[in-house]
Design an enzyme around this catalytic site. Structure first.
Site, PDB file in Angstrom:
ATOM      1  N   GLU A   1       0.714  -1.265  -0.040  1.00 26.87           N
ATOM      2  CA  GLU A   1       0.199   0.331   0.094  1.00 26.87           C
ATOM      3  C   GLU A   1       0.944   1.338  -0.289  1.00 26.87           C
ATOM      4  OE1 GLU A   1      -1.334  -2.111   2.767  1.00 26.87           O
ATOM      5  OE2 GLU A   1      -2.587  -3.374   1.890  1.00 26.87           O
TER       6      GLU A   1
ATOM      7  N   TYR B   1       7.859   2.538  -7.928  1.00 26.18           N
ATOM      8  CA  TYR B   1       6.889   1.005  -7.792  1.00 26.18           C
ATOM      9  C   TYR B   1       6.910   0.308  -9.144  1.00 26.18           C
ATOM     10  CZ  TYR B   1       7.196   1.708  -2.800  1.00 26.18           C
ATOM     11  OH  TYR B   1       7.022   1.982  -1.662  1.00 26.18           O
TER      12      TYR B   1
END
Length: 141
Positions: free
Chosen positions: A100, A112
């Site tokens: 998250e 990411y």
């Protein structure tokens, strides 16, 4: 740069980095309990650069935290931590890793994305201080 398992000697640096980077930092006792799940990035001069926390259940991995010392960012520590996280995840037989990230954290989302994570959902009001949605991202190993 060296990526290695965290040791008890790393707890003060990890705790300080948590407090510097996150509005709801992990307390030292949690870091101590999770020590076997933590990787540390260390500079050639042995300076602490950052850490990552990978947890797993069956074939599912969870990148619970990753942080780099603010004045040492953009020097490859996060890339190296993620690469080693993926390597260890594959060796452990994980099918994917999920995380998250704050919806407003564009730098982390770009990092990411660069490592193969893709948006997989959203958790409304997941974060507090300030209240904010989390983007769920997943990378298939």
């Amino acid at each position: 740069m060296l990526i290695r398992d965290a040791t008890a000697n790393d707890i003060p640096a990890i705790t300080a980095l948590e407090q510097a980077c996150f509005s709801d930092p992990w307390p030292e006792n949690l870091i101590r309990r999770r020590l076997n799940k933590l990787l540390v990035a260390e500079a050639d001069d042995h300076a602490f650069l950052g850490y990552a926390a990978l947890d797993s259940v069956l074939d599912q991995g969870s990148l619970d935290s990753i942080a780099v010392v603010p004045d040492r960012r953009r020097q490859g520590a996060a890339d190296a931590l993620l690469a080693e996280t993926f390597r260890r995840g594959r060796a452990e037989g994980l099918a994917f890793i999920t995380l998250e990230v704050r919806a407003s954290n564009r730098a982390a989302i770009a990092l990411y994305d660069k490592h193969g994570f893709a948006p997989a959902g959203r958790r409304t009001n997941y974060y507090e201080r300030p209240r904010e949605d989390a983007i769920i991202m997943t990378a298939v190993l």
